[in-house]
Motif scaffolding. Structure first.
Motif, PDB file in Angstrom:
ATOM      1  N   THR A  29       0.851  -1.177   0.000  1.00 54.58           N
ATOM      2  CA  THR A  29       0.000   0.000   0.000  1.00 54.58           C
ATOM      3  C   THR A  29       0.884   1.223   0.000  1.00 54.58           C
ATOM      4  O   THR A  29       2.041   1.176   0.372  1.00 54.58           O
ATOM      5  N   GLY A  30       0.317   2.313  -0.407  1.00 55.34           N
ATOM      6  CA  GLY A  30       1.016   3.579  -0.320  1.00 55.34           C
ATOM      7  C   GLY A  30       2.167   3.742  -1.280  1.00 55.34           C
ATOM      8  O   GLY A  30       2.948   4.661  -1.135  1.00 55.34           O
ATOM      9  N   GLN A  31       2.309   2.909  -2.273  1.00 55.33           N
ATOM     10  CA  GLN A  31       3.435   3.061  -3.175  1.00 55.33           C
ATOM     11  C   GLN A  31       3.301   4.293  -4.036  1.00 55.33           C
ATOM     12  O   GLN A  31       4.282   4.924  -4.373  1.00 55.33           O
ATOM     13  N   ALA A  32       2.087   4.657  -4.408  1.00 50.84           N
ATOM     14  CA  ALA A  32       1.925   5.833  -5.245  1.00 50.84           C
ATOM     15  C   ALA A  32       2.345   7.075  -4.474  1.00 50.84           C
ATOM     16  O   ALA A  32       3.001   7.958  -5.009  1.00 50.84           O
TER      17      ALA A  32
ATOM     18  N   ALA B 134     -10.069 -16.650   7.059  1.00 50.41           N
ATOM     19  CA  ALA B 134      -9.289 -16.482   5.833  1.00 50.41           C
ATOM     20  C   ALA B 134      -9.147 -14.985   5.598  1.00 50.41           C
ATOM     21  O   ALA B 134     -10.056 -14.212   5.925  1.00 50.41           O
ATOM     22  N   SER B 135      -8.015 -14.569   5.035  1.00 56.03           N
ATOM     23  CA  SER B 135      -7.756 -13.144   4.848  1.00 56.03           C
ATOM     24  C   SER B 135      -7.332 -12.827   3.426  1.00 56.03           C
ATOM     25  O   SER B 135      -6.762 -13.666   2.734  1.00 56.03           O
ATOM     26  N   GLY B 136      -7.602 -11.599   3.025  1.00 58.98           N
ATOM     27  CA  GLY B 136      -7.201 -11.090   1.718  1.00 58.98           C
ATOM     28  C   GLY B 136      -7.827  -9.728   1.510  1.00 58.98           C
ATOM     29  O   GLY B 136      -8.719  -9.310   2.257  1.00 58.98           O
ATOM     30  N   ASP B 137      -7.360  -9.009   0.504  1.00 56.12           N
ATOM     31  CA  ASP B 137      -7.904  -7.686   0.190  1.00 56.12           C
ATOM     32  C   ASP B 137      -9.198  -7.876  -0.589  1.00 56.12           C
ATOM     33  O   ASP B 137      -9.178  -8.232  -1.763  1.00 56.12           O
ATOM     34  N   LEU B 138     -10.320  -7.616   0.042  1.00 57.10           N
ATOM     35  CA  LEU B 138     -11.618  -7.865  -0.576  1.00 57.10           C
ATOM     36  C   LEU B 138     -12.168  -6.657  -1.325  1.00 57.10           C
ATOM     37  O   LEU B 138     -12.956  -6.815  -2.246  1.00 57.10           O
ATOM     38  N   ASP B 139     -11.771  -5.447  -0.908  1.00 63.77           N
ATOM     39  CA  ASP B 139     -12.347  -4.258  -1.539  1.00 63.77           C
ATOM     40  C   ASP B 139     -11.356  -3.475  -2.392  1.00 63.77           C
ATOM     41  O   ASP B 139     -11.675  -2.402  -2.893  1.00 63.77           O
ATOM     42  N   GLY B 140     -10.145  -4.003  -2.568  1.00 62.42           N
ATOM     43  CA  GLY B 140      -9.165  -3.386  -3.461  1.00 62.42           C
ATOM     44  C   GLY B 140      -8.487  -2.149  -2.910  1.00 62.42           C
ATOM     45  O   GLY B 140      -7.872  -1.393  -3.663  1.00 62.42           O
ATOM     46  N   ASP B 141      -8.527  -1.926  -1.593  1.00 61.71           N
ATOM     47  CA  ASP B 141      -7.890  -0.740  -1.022  1.00 61.71           C
ATOM     48  C   ASP B 141      -6.449  -0.991  -0.582  1.00 61.71           C
ATOM     49  O   ASP B 141      -5.801  -0.109  -0.041  1.00 61.71           O
ATOM     50  N   GLY B 142      -5.947  -2.208  -0.807  1.00 59.65           N
ATOM     51  CA  GLY B 142      -4.571  -2.524  -0.433  1.00 59.65           C
ATOM     52  C   GLY B 142      -4.419  -3.011   0.991  1.00 59.65           C
ATOM     53  O   GLY B 142      -3.324  -3.370   1.408  1.00 59.65           O
ATOM     54  N   ARG B 143      -5.491  -3.012   1.769  1.00 56.77           N
ATOM     55  CA  ARG B 143      -5.446  -3.499   3.155  1.00 56.77           C
ATOM     56  C   ARG B 143      -6.247  -4.793   3.238  1.00 56.77           C
ATOM     57  O   ARG B 143      -7.376  -4.859   2.756  1.00 56.77           O
TER      58      ARG B 143
ATOM     59  N   ARG C  60     -10.248  -2.988   9.519  1.00 57.66           N
ATOM     60  CA  ARG C  60      -9.838  -1.897  10.413  1.00 57.66           C
ATOM     61  C   ARG C  60      -9.628  -0.673   9.538  1.00 57.66           C
ATOM     62  O   ARG C  60      -9.458  -0.798   8.329  1.00 57.66           O
ATOM     63  N   ASP C  61      -9.633   0.491  10.153  1.00 56.20           N
ATOM     64  CA  ASP C  61      -9.506   1.709   9.362  1.00 56.20           C
ATOM     65  C   ASP C  61      -8.084   1.871   8.821  1.00 56.20           C
ATOM     66  O   ASP C  61      -7.185   1.091   9.153  1.00 56.20           O
ATOM     67  N   ALA C  62      -7.886   2.880   8.002  1.00 55.78           N
ATOM     68  CA  ALA C  62      -6.589   3.098   7.347  1.00 55.78           C
ATOM     69  C   ALA C  62      -5.475   3.376   8.337  1.00 55.78           C
ATOM     70  O   ALA C  62      -4.299   3.228   8.008  1.00 55.78           O
ATOM     71  N   HIS C  63      -5.818   3.780   9.550  1.00 59.29           N
ATOM     72  CA  HIS C  63      -4.800   4.093  10.556  1.00 59.29           C
ATOM     73  C   HIS C  63      -4.478   2.900  11.440  1.00 59.29           C
ATOM     74  O   HIS C  63      -3.785   3.031  12.441  1.00 59.29           O
ATOM     75  N   GLY C  64      -5.009   1.724  11.087  1.00 56.64           N
ATOM     76  CA  GLY C  64      -4.702   0.502  11.841  1.00 56.64           C
ATOM     77  C   GLY C  64      -5.435   0.407  13.159  1.00 56.64           C
ATOM     78  O   GLY C  64      -4.939  -0.193  14.108  1.00 56.64           O
ATOM     79  N   GLY C  65      -6.621   0.985  13.242  1.00 54.84           N
ATOM     80  CA  GLY C  65      -7.396   0.961  14.479  1.00 54.84           C
ATOM     81  C   GLY C  65      -7.871  -0.433  14.852  1.00 54.84           C
ATOM     82  O   GLY C  65      -7.499  -1.436  14.242  1.00 54.84           O
ATOM     83  N   ARG C  66      -8.724  -0.482  15.837  1.00 48.75           N
ATOM     84  CA  ARG C  66      -9.246  -1.742  16.364  1.00 48.75           C
ATOM     85  C   ARG C  66     -10.084  -2.453  15.298  1.00 48.75           C
ATOM     86  O   ARG C  66     -10.908  -1.832  14.628  1.00 48.75           O
ATOM     87  N   PRO C  67      -9.913  -3.767  15.126  1.00 50.92           N
ATOM     88  CA  PRO C  67     -10.724  -4.511  14.155  1.00 50.92           C
ATOM     89  C   PRO C  67     -12.207  -4.453  14.514  1.00 50.92           C
ATOM     90  O   PRO C  67     -12.567  -4.410  15.692  1.00 50.92           O
ATOM     91  N   ARG C  68     -13.044  -4.467  13.468  1.00 44.12           N
ATOM     92  CA  ARG C  68     -14.490  -4.427  13.700  1.00 44.12           C
ATOM     93  C   ARG C  68     -15.209  -5.180  12.591  1.00 44.12           C
ATOM     94  O   ARG C  68     -14.702  -5.299  11.479  1.00 44.12           O
TER      95      ARG C  68
END
Length: 195
Positions: free
Chosen positions: A47-50, A86-95, A120-128
């Protein structure tokens, strides 16, 4: 005393030019291999490469941990238990997001599963929990779960009617969900089959 006959192996005698040629060949192979080596493989999504520029190193973001989430389950005196994840980027936001299959830790019977998307939000907050893919009220049990290429896949056991005892599901359904237009859409029509 006789010595065994040994042929004159003049090609085995080294000369200085031999070592120069060998050193040049080895240097060429080393240089060529450093140019042709692939980039280091990484399982992390970047993430954040651009914003950081094209030469920045990949950033690894850990997927949300379902152990840190309060699930919308009514379990009474027992706890909610994560059966599969299971985990992966589901919405294409890089997280990465995590999909968790959860049920109440009932001492008897087969409690129904719920399947939830955790982020979790872009700032790495608590999972929800941000979405419910399978509501426990549907009386289904997940036997398989995976996330690949932005698609959640699950195999669900269910019941053809309310008369079927909860011990003995009689339907199997392979389903998949994909993030589309701000929601998780099941793009697999129900193909329930008898067990």
């Amino acid at each position: 005393m006789q010595h065994p006959a040994v042929p004159d192996l003049s090609h085995t005698h080294t000369r200085p030019i031999h070592w120069v040629a060998t050193a040049t060949a080895v240097a060429g192979v080393v240089a060529l291999s450093s140019v042709l080596q692939p980039d280091a493989a990484t399982a992390a999504q970047t993430t954040g490469q651009a914003a950081a520029g094209p030469k920045s190193a990949p950033v690894h973001i850990a997927p949300p941990d379902p152990a840190a989430v309060a699930f919308p389950l009514e379990c009474g005196p027992v706890k909610a238990v994560v059966q599969k994840k299971a985990s992966g980027d589901l919405d294409g936001d890089g997280r990465p997001e995590t999909v968790a299959v959860v049920h109440c830790d009932a001492p008897m019977g087969t409690p129904p599963d719920g399947a939830y998307v955790i982020t979790r939000d872009a700032h790495g907050g608590r999972p929800r929990v941000v979405a419910t893919l399978v509501d426990p009220k549907e009386r289904r049990t997940a036997t398989a779960l995976s996330v690949r290429d932005g698609v959640v896949r699950a195999t669900l056991l269910g019941y053809s009617s309310a008369d079927v005892p909860s011990c003995c599901p009689d339907l199997t359904d392979d389903v998949k969900w994909r993030w589309k237009d701000g929601a998780f859409i099941s793009d697999t029509p129900s193909q329930a089959r008898s067990v």
